[in-house]
Design a protein around this motif. Structure first.
Motif, PDB file in Angstrom:
ATOM      1  N   LEU A 345       0.795  -1.238   0.000  1.00 51.68           N
ATOM      2  CA  LEU A 345       0.000   0.000   0.000  1.00 51.68           C
ATOM      3  C   LEU A 345       0.828   1.290   0.000  1.00 51.68           C
ATOM      4  CD1 LEU A 345      -3.191  -0.460   2.199  1.00 51.68           C
ATOM      5  CD2 LEU A 345      -3.002  -0.240  -0.271  1.00 51.68           C
ATOM      6  N   PRO A 346       1.886   1.388   0.832  1.00 52.17           N
ATOM      7  CA  PRO A 346       2.629   2.664   0.852  1.00 52.17           C
ATOM      8  C   PRO A 346       3.258   3.003  -0.495  1.00 52.17           C
ATOM      9  CG  PRO A 346       3.350   1.207   2.628  1.00 52.17           C
ATOM     10  CD  PRO A 346       2.443   0.398   1.759  1.00 52.17           C
ATOM     11  N   LEU A 347       3.450   1.982  -1.328  1.00 52.15           N
ATOM     12  CA  LEU A 347       4.042   2.196  -2.647  1.00 52.15           C
ATOM     13  C   LEU A 347       3.163   3.117  -3.494  1.00 52.15           C
ATOM     14  CD1 LEU A 347       6.174   0.960  -4.778  1.00 52.15           C
ATOM     15  CD2 LEU A 347       4.287  -0.486  -5.432  1.00 52.15           C
ATOM     16  N   PHE A 348       1.870   2.894  -3.417  1.00 53.09           N
ATOM     17  CA  PHE A 348       0.922   3.684  -4.192  1.00 53.09           C
ATOM     18  C   PHE A 348       1.040   5.164  -3.800  1.00 53.09           C
ATOM     19  CE2 PHE A 348      -3.389   5.486  -4.531  1.00 53.09           C
ATOM     20  CZ  PHE A 348      -3.537   5.404  -5.898  1.00 53.09           C
ATOM     21  N   THR A 349       1.033   5.400  -2.492  1.00 51.31           N
ATOM     22  CA  THR A 349       1.144   6.771  -1.994  1.00 51.31           C
ATOM     23  C   THR A 349       2.479   7.382  -2.444  1.00 51.31           C
ATOM     24  OG1 THR A 349       0.010   5.930  -0.063  1.00 51.31           O
ATOM     25  CG2 THR A 349       0.849   8.156   0.104  1.00 51.31           C
ATOM     26  N   ASN A 354       5.459  11.067  -6.110  1.00 50.18           N
ATOM     27  CA  ASN A 354       6.739  11.158  -6.794  1.00 50.18           C
ATOM     28  C   ASN A 354       6.558  11.811  -8.174  1.00 50.18           C
ATOM     29  OD1 ASN A 354       8.735  10.110  -8.752  1.00 50.18           O
ATOM     30  ND2 ASN A 354       9.587   9.119  -6.930  1.00 50.18           N
ATOM     31  N   LYS A 355       7.296  12.879  -8.396  1.00 48.35           N
ATOM     32  CA  LYS A 355       7.174  13.658  -9.634  1.00 48.35           C
ATOM     33  C   LYS A 355       7.318  12.803 -10.891  1.00 48.35           C
ATOM     34  CE  LYS A 355       8.443  18.497  -9.671  1.00 48.35           C
ATOM     35  NZ  LYS A 355       9.562  19.377  -9.537  1.00 48.35           N
ATOM     36  N   GLN A 356       8.279  11.878 -10.834  1.00 46.33           N
ATOM     37  CA  GLN A 356       8.607  11.074 -11.998  1.00 46.33           C
ATOM     38  C   GLN A 356       7.446  10.135 -12.384  1.00 46.33           C
ATOM     39  OE1 GLN A 356      11.924   8.558 -11.167  1.00 46.33           O
ATOM     40  NE2 GLN A 356      11.814   7.570 -13.176  1.00 46.33           N
ATOM     41  N   HIS A 357       6.714   9.654 -11.397  1.00 43.95           N
ATOM     42  CA  HIS A 357       5.700   8.630 -11.667  1.00 43.95           C
ATOM     43  C   HIS A 357       4.260   9.149 -11.653  1.00 43.95           C
ATOM     44  CE1 HIS A 357       8.793   5.641 -11.476  1.00 43.95           C
ATOM     45  NE2 HIS A 357       9.090   5.943 -10.231  1.00 43.95           N
ATOM     46  N   ARG A 358       4.071  10.297 -11.036  1.00 44.11           N
ATOM     47  CA  ARG A 358       2.702  10.758 -10.756  1.00 44.11           C
ATOM     48  C   ARG A 358       1.795  10.771 -11.992  1.00 44.11           C
ATOM     49  NH1 ARG A 358       0.047  13.643  -6.718  1.00 44.11           N
ATOM     50  NH2 ARG A 358      -1.565  15.053  -7.438  1.00 44.11           N
ATOM     51  N   LEU A 359       2.287  11.355 -13.088  1.00 48.17           N
ATOM     52  CA  LEU A 359       1.405  11.504 -14.245  1.00 48.17           C
ATOM     53  C   LEU A 359       1.021  10.162 -14.848  1.00 48.17           C
ATOM     54  CD1 LEU A 359       2.597  14.722 -16.072  1.00 48.17           C
ATOM     55  CD2 LEU A 359       0.700  14.392 -14.494  1.00 48.17           C
ATOM     56  N   GLN A 360       1.956   9.225 -14.779  1.00 53.92           N
ATOM     57  CA  GLN A 360       1.637   7.898 -15.332  1.00 53.92           C
ATOM     58  C   GLN A 360       0.621   7.159 -14.471  1.00 53.92           C
ATOM     59  OE1 GLN A 360       4.471   5.233 -17.007  1.00 53.92           O
ATOM     60  NE2 GLN A 360       6.009   6.830 -16.991  1.00 53.92           N
ATOM     61  N   VAL A 361       0.722   7.340 -13.156  1.00 54.66           N
ATOM     62  CA  VAL A 361      -0.275   6.732 -12.261  1.00 54.66           C
ATOM     63  C   VAL A 361      -1.638   7.381 -12.540  1.00 54.66           C
ATOM     64  CG1 VAL A 361      -0.990   6.392  -9.853  1.00 54.66           C
ATOM     65  CG2 VAL A 361       1.413   6.167 -10.475  1.00 54.66           C
ATOM     66  N   LEU A 362      -1.589   8.697 -12.693  1.00 60.31           N
ATOM     67  CA  LEU A 362      -2.825   9.430 -12.960  1.00 60.31           C
ATOM     68  C   LEU A 362      -3.497   8.941 -14.247  1.00 60.31           C
ATOM     69  CD1 LEU A 362      -4.812  11.698 -12.377  1.00 60.31           C
ATOM     70  CD2 LEU A 362      -3.236  13.297 -13.418  1.00 60.31           C
TER      71      LEU A 362
END
Ligand SMILES: Cc1cc2nc3c(=O)[nH]c(=O)nc-3n(C[C@H](O)[C@H](O)[C@H](O)COP(=O)(O)OP(=O)(O)OC[C@H]3O[C@@H](n4cnc5c(N)ncnc54)[C@H](O)[C@@H]3O)c2cc1C
Length: 416
Positions: A345-349, A354-362
Motif C-alpha cells: 500500500l505505501p508504494l501507491f502513496t 513522486n514527480k517522476q511517476h505521478r502523471l503515469q499513475v494518474l
C-alpha cells in the motif's frame, strides 16, 4: 451496445429483466468514460441531468490525518475536453442510458428475463426469454451477454472462473450528513484504508446531500467479526480516524446492501455468434472505480467487431475474437495495477507523490488502459517491490502482503 449498434444501423433488441430505475452499486466513474458518452451522443444528457462532477480522488491512511490526492486536470486526455467525470445514482444513470439506446433505435423490453442462450452446434442462435408466465424463443445472428454479475452465458457454458486472490465482500448504504472534506476535495471520491487485509471504504457524493459509503474487505473479515451488517459497518468505520470524523454526524437514509463473490473472469469472452461484455465477461476489484468504464469500452470494442460480422455476414468466433484480445489487454492492466497496489500500500502513496511517476499513475486512474503495450509505471512499481523484498530492514518491508505479483495466478474452479 444498443447505442453503438443502432448508430451503425444494426437492428437490435435489449431484454432487461429489471424495471428501471433500479438501484445498483458502482457509482463513481473514471474520466475515460466521457469518450464513450461523447461517441454515443450521451454527454449532453450527463450534463443536463446535474450529476455530481468528479474532479479527482483522495486517499486516507488508517492512522494519519490528512490525505494524498490527484486531480484529473493534471493530465489532459486525448479526445476529452472535460477535466472531470461523474458520480451517479445508478438507478437514474442506467435508466437514462437505456432510454438513450431506445431513442437511437434499440427495441427495449423491460421486465423480460433471458433464461438461456439458444445454440445450434457451436453457434449461439438466439435467446429464450420469460415474461408474464410465458416463454418465447427469439432468434438472433449474434447474442451479446450484458447480464452483469449474473454472468448468464458464462455460467451456461461453464467458463466462469473465480479469481484466485480476491474474495471481497462489500457492505454499503447512502447517508446524509457526511463531512465530505475541505480544500476542494468535497467532490472527490474518498478512499479510506482500513487496517485489515485488503480493506477500504468508499465515500462517493451522489447528490448535494446524499453520500454513498461502502466498506470493502476480504469476506473472511466479515465472517470473523460475527456481527450484523450495521455492527460490522460501524466497527470498521471506527478504525480510520479520518473516516470516523467524516461519519460523525452521518444519518443512514436507505437499507444496507451487500455484494460478494465478485472477482472472476470467463475463460472466453467471444465465440461463434456471441460476445460477453462488462461484468458478464470479467470483474476486477473496484478499488479504482473501473467497472463502468470497462463495461462502456467493452461495448465499444465488441460493437466494432459486430459491425464487421454483419457486413461480412460471418458471425464466427474468428471475426469476434479481436474484441476479446483488446478488452483483455485493458482489463489485465487494471488487474496488475490493483495487485501491485494491494501488494504494498505505501508504494501507491509514494508513486503518487513522486514527480517522476505521478502523471503515469494518474493516466491509469483516468482509465487509459486500452491499446497500450508497455506500461512503464507498472514495471517501476514491480521493480520497487522487488527491491523492498530483497533489502533487509527496508522501511516498507513489514508492509508487504502475500499477494502474488510475479506470474498471473491461474483462475480457479468454476464460480457459482
Ligand atoms: C462493491 C462494488 C463497488 C463498485 N464500485 C464501482 C465504482 O465506484 N465505479 C465503477 O465504475 N464500478 C464500480 N463497480 C462495478 C460496477 O458495478 C460494474 O462494473 C458495472 O455496473 C458493470 O456494468 P454491466 O452493464 O456490465 O452490468 P450491470 O450494470 O450489472 O447490468 C446488468 C443488467 O443485466 C440485467 N440482467 C441480469 N440478468 C439478466 C437476464 N438473465 N435477463 C435479462 N436481464 C438481465 C440486470 O437487471 C442489469 O440491469 C463496483 C462493483 C462492486 C461489486
Amino acid at each position: 451496445m444498443g447505442c453503438y449498434l443502432s448508430m451503425a444501423g444494426i437492428e437490435n433488441i435489449i431484454f432487461e429483466s429489471a424495471n428501471h430505475p433500479r438501484p445498483h452499486v458502482g457509482e463513481s466513474m473514471v474520466t475515460s468514460s466521457t469518450r464513450v458518452f461523447k461517441e454515443i451522443g450521451f454527454l449532453p444528457t450527463m450534463e443536463r441531468e446535474g450529476f455530481v462532477k468528479k474532479y479527482g480522488a483522495s486517499w486516507h491512511a488508517p492512522a494519519n490525518r490528512g490525505r494524498v490526492a490527484i486531480e484529473f486536470n493534471e493530465f489532459p486526455q486525448e479526445g476529452i475536453d472535460q477535466d472531470y467525470t461523474y458520480h451517479v445514482d445508478r438507478g437514474k444513470f442506467d435508466n437514462l442510458l437505456l432510454k438513450h439506446a431506445e431513442a437511437l433505435g434499440s427495441t427495449v423490453y423491460q421486465g423480460v428475463h433471458v433464461k438461456q442462450v439458444l445454440f445450434e452446434g457451436s453457434y449461439a442462435k438466439g435467446v429464450r426469454v420469460a415474461f408474464a408466465g410465458h416463454t418465447v424463443d427469439v432468434p438472433a445472428d449474434i447474442v451479446v451477454d450484458a447480464t452483469g454479475r449474473q454472468t448468464l452465458l458464462g455460467r451456461q457454458l461453464g467458463v466462469k472462473k473465480k479469481d484466485p486472490i480476491f474474495n471481497q465482500y462489500a457492505v454499503h448504504a447512502w447517508f446524509t450528513g457526511v463531512d465530505r472534506g475541505t480544500g476542494g476535495s468535497a467532490d472527490h471520491i474518498h478512499i479510506y484504508f482500513l487496517p485489515v487485509e485488503r480493506g477500504w471504504v468508499w465515500q462517493i457524493p451522489i447528490t448535494d446531500t446524499i453520500t454513498s459509503m461502502g466498506v470493502v474487505a476480504e469476506k473472511e473479515e466479515f465472517k470473523k467479526a460475527n456481527k450484523d451488517l450495521e455492527g460490522y459497518f460501524y466497527a470498521q468505520v471506527q478504525t480510520n480516524q479520518n473516516l470516523k470524523d467524516a461519519m460523525q454526524n452521518a444519518v443512514r437514509v436507505n437499507e444496507f446492501r451487500t455484494e460478494g463473490d465478485y472477482s472472476y473472469s470467463m475463460t472466453t469472452f467471444a465465440g461463434d455468434g456471441y460476445v460477453m461484455i462488462g461484468d458478464a465477461a470479467r470483474f476486477v476489484d473496484p478499488i479504482f472505480s473501473s467497472g463502468v468504464s470497462v463495461a462502456l469500452y467493452s461495448a465499444k470494442y465488441a460493437s466494432d467487431q459486430i459491425k464487421i460480422a454483419v457486413q461480412e455476414q460471418n458471425f464466427s468466433e474468428e471475426i469476434l475474437k479481436p474484441y476479446e484480445v483488446k478488452l483483455r489487454g485493458g482489463v489485465e492492466i487494471w488487474y496488475e495495477f490493483i495487485r501491485l497496489y494491494y501488494k504494498l500500500l505505501p508504494l501507491f502513496t509514494y508513486f503518487i507523490q513522486n514527480k517522476q511517476h505521478r502523471l503515469q499513475v494518474l493516466q491509469l486512474l483516468q482509465g487509459e488502459v486500452y491499446n497500450r503495450g508497455e506500461v512503464p509505471v507498472l514495471k517501476a512499481m514491480r521493480d520497487f517491490i522487488e527491491k523492498v523484498e530483497k533489502t533487509d530492514n527496508h522501511l516498507f518491508k513489514g508492509q508487504l502482503t502475500e499477494i502474488p505479483i510475479d506470474d498471473l495466478p491461474e483462475l480457479i474452479g468454476v464460480a457459482d
